[in-house]
Design a protein around this motif. Sequence first.
Motif, PDB file in Angstrom:
ATOM      1  N   VAL A  62      14.278  28.233  62.683  1.00  0.00           N
ATOM      2  CA  VAL A  62      12.973  27.155  63.450  1.00  0.00           C
ATOM      3  C   VAL A  62      13.178  28.016  64.235  1.00  0.00           C
ATOM      4  CG1 VAL A  62      12.121  25.303  63.501  1.00  0.00           C
ATOM      5  CG2 VAL A  62      12.871  26.028  61.549  1.00  0.00           C
ATOM      6  N   CYS A  63      11.988  27.707  65.914  1.00  0.00           N
ATOM      7  CA  CYS A  63      11.879  28.135  67.088  1.00  0.00           C
ATOM      8  C   CYS A  63      10.976  26.727  67.262  1.00  0.00           C
ATOM      9  CB  CYS A  63      12.933  28.877  67.279  1.00  0.00           C
ATOM     10  SG  CYS A  63      11.649  30.437  67.751  1.00  0.00           S
ATOM     11  N   ARG A  64      10.938  27.396  68.777  1.00  0.00           N
ATOM     12  CA  ARG A  64       9.212  26.211  69.093  1.00  0.00           C
ATOM     13  C   ARG A  64       8.167  27.358  69.016  1.00  0.00           C
ATOM     14  NH1 ARG A  64       6.862  28.375  73.821  1.00  0.00           N
ATOM     15  NH2 ARG A  64       5.462  26.436  74.524  1.00  0.00           N
ATOM     16  N   SER A  65       8.641  28.631  68.770  1.00  0.00           N
ATOM     17  CA  SER A  65       7.239  29.541  68.607  1.00  0.00           C
ATOM     18  C   SER A  65       7.250  31.037  67.982  1.00  0.00           C
ATOM     19  CB  SER A  65       6.604  30.056  70.002  1.00  0.00           C
ATOM     20  OG  SER A  65       7.382  31.257  70.575  1.00  0.00           O
ATOM     21  N   GLY A  66       8.569  31.179  66.694  1.00  0.00           N
ATOM     22  CA  GLY A  66       8.884  31.864  66.104  1.00  0.00           C
ATOM     23  C   GLY A  66       9.632  33.155  66.754  1.00  0.00           C
ATOM     24  N   GLY A  67       9.695  33.117  68.508  1.00  0.00           N
ATOM     25  CA  GLY A  67      10.487  34.038  68.798  1.00  0.00           C
ATOM     26  C   GLY A  67      11.459  34.224  68.810  1.00  0.00           C
ATOM     27  N   ARG A  68      12.574  33.577  69.150  1.00  0.00           N
ATOM     28  CA  ARG A  68      13.821  32.766  69.260  1.00  0.00           C
ATOM     29  C   ARG A  68      14.250  32.797  67.599  1.00  0.00           C
ATOM     30  NH1 ARG A  68      14.940  28.006  72.795  1.00  0.00           N
ATOM     31  NH2 ARG A  68      12.721  27.741  72.511  1.00  0.00           N
ATOM     32  N   SER A  69      13.903  32.179  66.924  1.00  0.00           N
ATOM     33  CA  SER A  69      13.879  32.057  65.356  1.00  0.00           C
ATOM     34  C   SER A  69      14.408  33.456  64.046  1.00  0.00           C
ATOM     35  CB  SER A  69      13.476  30.945  64.709  1.00  0.00           C
ATOM     36  OG  SER A  69      12.031  31.502  64.648  1.00  0.00           O
ATOM     37  N   ALA A  70      13.046  34.553  65.345  1.00  0.00           N
ATOM     38  CA  ALA A  70      13.125  35.559  64.692  1.00  0.00           C
ATOM     39  C   ALA A  70      14.268  36.828  65.333  1.00  0.00           C
ATOM     40  CB  ALA A  70      11.858  36.227  64.971  1.00  0.00           C
ATOM     41  N   GLN A  71      14.936  36.627  66.409  1.00  0.00           N
ATOM     42  CA  GLN A  71      15.685  37.227  66.952  1.00  0.00           C
ATOM     43  C   GLN A  71      17.416  36.294  66.441  1.00  0.00           C
ATOM     44  OE1 GLN A  71      15.748  35.760  70.786  1.00  0.00           O
ATOM     45  NE2 GLN A  71      15.629  38.122  71.651  1.00  0.00           N
ATOM     46  N   ALA A  72      17.557  35.241  65.700  1.00  0.00           N
ATOM     47  CA  ALA A  72      18.365  34.011  64.616  1.00  0.00           C
ATOM     48  C   ALA A  72      18.760  35.307  63.735  1.00  0.00           C
ATOM     49  CB  ALA A  72      17.914  32.482  65.273  1.00  0.00           C
ATOM     50  N   THR A  73      17.413  35.269  63.170  1.00  0.00           N
ATOM     51  CA  THR A  73      17.007  35.580  61.615  1.00  0.00           C
ATOM     52  C   THR A  73      17.611  36.947  61.736  1.00  0.00           C
ATOM     53  OG1 THR A  73      15.330  34.319  61.340  1.00  0.00           O
ATOM     54  CG2 THR A  73      15.518  36.516  59.819  1.00  0.00           C
ATOM     55  N   MET A  74      17.416  37.976  62.094  1.00  0.00           N
ATOM     56  CA  MET A  74      18.348  38.840  62.548  1.00  0.00           C
ATOM     57  C   MET A  74      19.739  39.548  62.829  1.00  0.00           C
ATOM     58  SD  MET A  74      14.949  41.968  64.645  1.00  0.00           S
ATOM     59  CE  MET A  74      14.811  40.706  65.528  1.00  0.00           C
ATOM     60  N   PHE A  75      19.985  38.247  63.731  1.00  0.00           N
ATOM     61  CA  PHE A  75      20.923  38.676  64.031  1.00  0.00           C
ATOM     62  C   PHE A  75      21.804  37.948  62.307  1.00  0.00           C
ATOM     63  CE2 PHE A  75      25.006  36.044  64.851  1.00  0.00           C
ATOM     64  CZ  PHE A  75      26.015  36.563  65.429  1.00  0.00           C
ATOM     65  N   LEU A  76      21.240  36.672  61.688  1.00  0.00           N
ATOM     66  CA  LEU A  76      22.617  36.498  60.521  1.00  0.00           C
ATOM     67  C   LEU A  76      22.353  37.014  59.675  1.00  0.00           C
ATOM     68  CD1 LEU A  76      21.057  32.299  61.087  1.00  0.00           C
ATOM     69  CD2 LEU A  76      23.676  33.614  61.468  1.00  0.00           C
ATOM     70  N   GLU A  77      20.851  37.965  59.273  1.00  0.00           N
ATOM     71  CA  GLU A  77      20.765  39.273  58.254  1.00  0.00           C
ATOM     72  C   GLU A  77      21.998  40.153  58.209  1.00  0.00           C
ATOM     73  OE1 GLU A  77      16.433  39.271  56.733  1.00  0.00           O
ATOM     74  OE2 GLU A  77      16.746  41.154  58.220  1.00  0.00           O
ATOM     75  N   ALA A  78      22.276  40.577  59.541  1.00  0.00           N
ATOM     76  CA  ALA A  78      23.178  41.605  59.828  1.00  0.00           C
ATOM     77  C   ALA A  78      24.420  40.853  59.657  1.00  0.00           C
ATOM     78  CB  ALA A  78      23.108  41.858  60.923  1.00  0.00           C
ATOM     79  N   HIS A  79      24.097  39.967  60.094  1.00  0.00           N
ATOM     80  CA  HIS A  79      25.873  39.598  58.768  1.00  0.00           C
ATOM     81  C   HIS A  79      25.812  38.413  58.010  1.00  0.00           C
ATOM     82  CE1 HIS A  79      26.418  39.896  63.576  1.00  0.00           C
ATOM     83  NE2 HIS A  79      27.492  39.852  63.254  1.00  0.00           N
ATOM     84  N   GLY A  80      25.465  38.840  56.933  1.00  0.00           N
ATOM     85  CA  GLY A  80      25.181  38.550  55.700  1.00  0.00           C
ATOM     86  C   GLY A  80      24.666  37.749  55.063  1.00  0.00           C
ATOM     87  N   PHE A  81      23.625  36.417  55.799  1.00  0.00           N
ATOM     88  CA  PHE A  81      23.597  35.758  55.852  1.00  0.00           C
ATOM     89  C   PHE A  81      21.980  35.743  55.276  1.00  0.00           C
ATOM     90  CE2 PHE A  81      26.747  34.337  58.960  1.00  0.00           C
ATOM     91  CZ  PHE A  81      26.992  33.529  58.342  1.00  0.00           C
ATOM     92  N   ASP A  82      21.822  35.183  54.077  1.00  0.00           N
ATOM     93  CA  ASP A  82      20.270  34.459  53.377  1.00  0.00           C
ATOM     94  C   ASP A  82      19.264  34.244  54.689  1.00  0.00           C
ATOM     95  OD1 ASP A  82      18.084  34.493  51.447  1.00  0.00           O
ATOM     96  OD2 ASP A  82      18.863  34.474  50.029  1.00  0.00           O
ATOM     97  N   VAL A  83      18.466  34.678  54.776  1.00  0.00           N
ATOM     98  CA  VAL A  83      17.850  33.354  55.651  1.00  0.00           C
ATOM     99  C   VAL A  83      16.010  34.108  56.293  1.00  0.00           C
ATOM    100  CG1 VAL A  83      19.687  33.662  57.900  1.00  0.00           C
ATOM    101  CG2 VAL A  83      18.447  35.102  57.959  1.00  0.00           C
ATOM    102  N   THR A  84      15.444  33.024  56.787  1.00  0.00           N
ATOM    103  CA  THR A  84      13.957  33.309  56.143  1.00  0.00           C
ATOM    104  C   THR A  84      13.222  32.753  57.953  1.00  0.00           C
ATOM    105  OG1 THR A  84      13.699  33.202  54.445  1.00  0.00           O
ATOM    106  CG2 THR A  84      11.452  33.348  55.471  1.00  0.00           C
ATOM    107  N   ASN A  85      12.352  33.592  58.516  1.00  0.00           N
ATOM    108  CA  ASN A  85      12.174  33.094  59.730  1.00  0.00           C
ATOM    109  C   ASN A  85      10.820  32.397  59.327  1.00  0.00           C
ATOM    110  OD1 ASN A  85      11.725  33.105  62.679  1.00  0.00           O
ATOM    111  ND2 ASN A  85      10.675  33.979  62.143  1.00  0.00           N
TER     112      ASN A  85
END
Length: 98
Positions: A62-85
């Motif tokens: 989660v973030c303010r509008s969905g932009g930073r959380s999308a960046q975080a989701t892509m980063f964490l996905e690339a590191h093997g985490f199960d994440v949803t924006n």
Amino acid sequence: MKQISTKELEKKLAAGEEVSIIDVREAEEVAAGKIPVATNIPLSLLEFRTQDIDKTKAHIIVCRSGGRSAQATMFLEAHGFDVTNMVGGMLDWEGEVK
């Protein structure tokens, strides 16, 4: 990238589902109100705090509008985490905040 709407997340919380939420806003933004069960790990610190995130669980980002959380989701996905924006971020959130 997996996504969830604010309404879908509100329904999960209202149904009593155990949900791991990571709020990637900065501390001063979170101080204005966050989803009660959310853990704050600012995006600027995320790469240094991955050891604090349980890889065995699914997480909603989660973030303010969905932009930073999308960046975080892509980063964490690339590191093997199960994440949803969470699309729309806290601007669209109508549920409880603390």
